[in-house]
Scaffold this motif. Structure first.
Motif, PDB file in Angstrom:
ATOM      1  N   ARG A  34      -6.442 -15.555  -6.473  1.00  0.00           N
ATOM      2  CA  ARG A  34      -6.723 -13.979  -6.739  1.00  0.00           C
ATOM      3  C   ARG A  34      -6.241 -13.936  -8.018  1.00  0.00           C
ATOM      4  O   ARG A  34      -6.831 -13.067  -9.070  1.00  0.00           O
ATOM      5  CB  ARG A  34      -5.733 -13.353  -5.834  1.00  0.00           C
ATOM      6  CG  ARG A  34      -5.535 -11.892  -6.261  1.00  0.00           C
ATOM      7  CD  ARG A  34      -4.300 -11.380  -5.585  1.00  0.00           C
ATOM      8  NE  ARG A  34      -3.183 -12.124  -6.297  1.00  0.00           N
ATOM      9  CZ  ARG A  34      -2.268 -12.421  -5.382  1.00  0.00           C
ATOM     10  NH1 ARG A  34      -2.165 -12.108  -4.138  1.00  0.00           N
ATOM     11  NH2 ARG A  34      -1.212 -13.006  -5.904  1.00  0.00           N
ATOM     12  N   ALA A  84       0.408  -8.048 -12.671  1.00  0.00           N
ATOM     13  CA  ALA A  84       0.402  -7.401 -11.496  1.00  0.00           C
ATOM     14  C   ALA A  84       1.508  -7.945 -10.418  1.00  0.00           C
ATOM     15  O   ALA A  84       1.905  -7.277  -9.493  1.00  0.00           O
ATOM     16  CB  ALA A  84      -0.874  -7.812 -10.958  1.00  0.00           C
ATOM     17  N   ARG A  85       2.096  -9.132 -10.846  1.00  0.00           N
ATOM     18  CA  ARG A  85       2.940  -9.816  -9.809  1.00  0.00           C
ATOM     19  C   ARG A  85       4.179  -8.914  -9.406  1.00  0.00           C
ATOM     20  O   ARG A  85       4.563  -9.002  -8.143  1.00  0.00           O
ATOM     21  CB  ARG A  85       3.493 -11.073 -10.572  1.00  0.00           C
ATOM     22  CG  ARG A  85       4.037 -11.888  -9.402  1.00  0.00           C
ATOM     23  CD  ARG A  85       4.123 -13.452  -9.992  1.00  0.00           C
ATOM     24  NE  ARG A  85       2.911 -14.086 -10.249  1.00  0.00           N
ATOM     25  CZ  ARG A  85       2.471 -14.565 -11.217  1.00  0.00           C
ATOM     26  NH1 ARG A  85       3.236 -14.616 -12.207  1.00  0.00           N
ATOM     27  NH2 ARG A  85       1.067 -15.192 -11.122  1.00  0.00           N
ATOM     28  N   SER A 104      -3.728 -17.307  -3.342  1.00  0.00           N
ATOM     29  CA  SER A 104      -2.948 -16.350  -4.267  1.00  0.00           C
ATOM     30  C   SER A 104      -3.237 -17.043  -5.758  1.00  0.00           C
ATOM     31  O   SER A 104      -3.386 -16.151  -6.470  1.00  0.00           O
ATOM     32  CB  SER A 104      -1.561 -16.737  -4.029  1.00  0.00           C
ATOM     33  OG  SER A 104      -0.743 -16.021  -5.094  1.00  0.00           O
ATOM     34  N   ARG A 156       3.229  -6.239  -6.548  1.00  0.00           N
ATOM     35  CA  ARG A 156       2.623  -6.622  -5.331  1.00  0.00           C
ATOM     36  C   ARG A 156       3.679  -6.509  -4.131  1.00  0.00           C
ATOM     37  O   ARG A 156       4.871  -6.823  -4.541  1.00  0.00           O
ATOM     38  CB  ARG A 156       1.845  -8.001  -5.400  1.00  0.00           C
ATOM     39  CG  ARG A 156       0.813  -8.412  -6.042  1.00  0.00           C
ATOM     40  CD  ARG A 156       0.138  -9.590  -6.013  1.00  0.00           C
ATOM     41  NE  ARG A 156      -0.975  -9.900  -6.836  1.00  0.00           N
ATOM     42  CZ  ARG A 156      -0.749 -10.667  -7.775  1.00  0.00           C
ATOM     43  NH1 ARG A 156       0.047 -11.398  -8.179  1.00  0.00           N
ATOM     44  NH2 ARG A 156      -1.993 -10.882  -8.646  1.00  0.00           N
ATOM     45  N   ARG A 168      -4.832  -4.007  -7.743  1.00  0.00           N
ATOM     46  CA  ARG A 168      -4.540  -4.164  -6.309  1.00  0.00           C
ATOM     47  C   ARG A 168      -5.632  -4.770  -5.423  1.00  0.00           C
ATOM     48  O   ARG A 168      -5.308  -5.609  -4.522  1.00  0.00           O
ATOM     49  CB  ARG A 168      -3.715  -2.902  -5.855  1.00  0.00           C
ATOM     50  CG  ARG A 168      -3.188  -3.045  -4.485  1.00  0.00           C
ATOM     51  CD  ARG A 168      -2.483  -1.837  -4.003  1.00  0.00           C
ATOM     52  NE  ARG A 168      -3.011  -0.654  -4.043  1.00  0.00           N
ATOM     53  CZ  ARG A 168      -2.761   0.653  -3.642  1.00  0.00           C
ATOM     54  NH1 ARG A 168      -1.479   0.596  -2.831  1.00  0.00           N
ATOM     55  NH2 ARG A 168      -3.435   1.536  -3.531  1.00  0.00           N
ATOM     56  N   SER A 176      -2.489 -11.170 -14.393  1.00  0.00           N
ATOM     57  CA  SER A 176      -1.983 -11.773 -13.005  1.00  0.00           C
ATOM     58  C   SER A 176      -0.549 -11.607 -13.119  1.00  0.00           C
ATOM     59  O   SER A 176       0.287 -11.332 -12.243  1.00  0.00           O
ATOM     60  CB  SER A 176      -2.327 -13.042 -13.016  1.00  0.00           C
ATOM     61  OG  SER A 176      -1.817 -14.002 -13.882  1.00  0.00           O
TER      62      SER A 176
END
Length: 115
Positions: free
Chosen positions: A88, A24-25, A85, A28, A58, A21
């Motif tokens: 996710r 990925a932040r 969020s 995004r 994604r 996570s």
């Protein structure tokens, strides 16, 4: 413009030791053009990280939707977006797998918030 921003780089520094996570932040919200530029113009580590984000991170979405979390007791408004969020991220990190896991996590957050 998006093209100038994509070509300017400024790609996030890869750190595969961080949870998915967190990895990925920074990716995004980037356009497909920016992601393609990272995969074509970034160094090898940036290329790998961008490719990982596109291929694996994604598309990760929680099973619950906004109406589901409000039905569980989350107040309508910005809190719903924050909960989705967080769900996710929990799914991306492997902390939740099933819809029931997500419901349990929301209920846990709500109990902690009330305490």
């Amino acid at each position: 413009s998006r093209i100038e921003r994509a070509l300017a780089g400024g790609f996030p520094a890869p750190d595969s030791s961080r949870p998915p996570s967190e990895r990925a932040r920074p990716w995004r919200g980037r356009s497909d053009l920016e992601l393609a530029a990272a995969m074509l113009l970034g160094d090898a580590a940036v290329q790998r990280e961008a490719a990982w984000f596109v291929a694996e991170a994604r598309a990760v979405r929680p099973a619950l939707r906004g109406e589901d979390v409000t039905a569980l007791g989350v107040p309508p408004g910005p809190e719903v977006a924050r909960v989705l969020s967080a769900l996710r991220d929990a799914r991306l990190d492997g902390a939740v797998v099933e819809r029931d896991d997500e419901q349990a996590l929301v209920r846990h957050w709500l109990r902690r918030k009330e305490a």
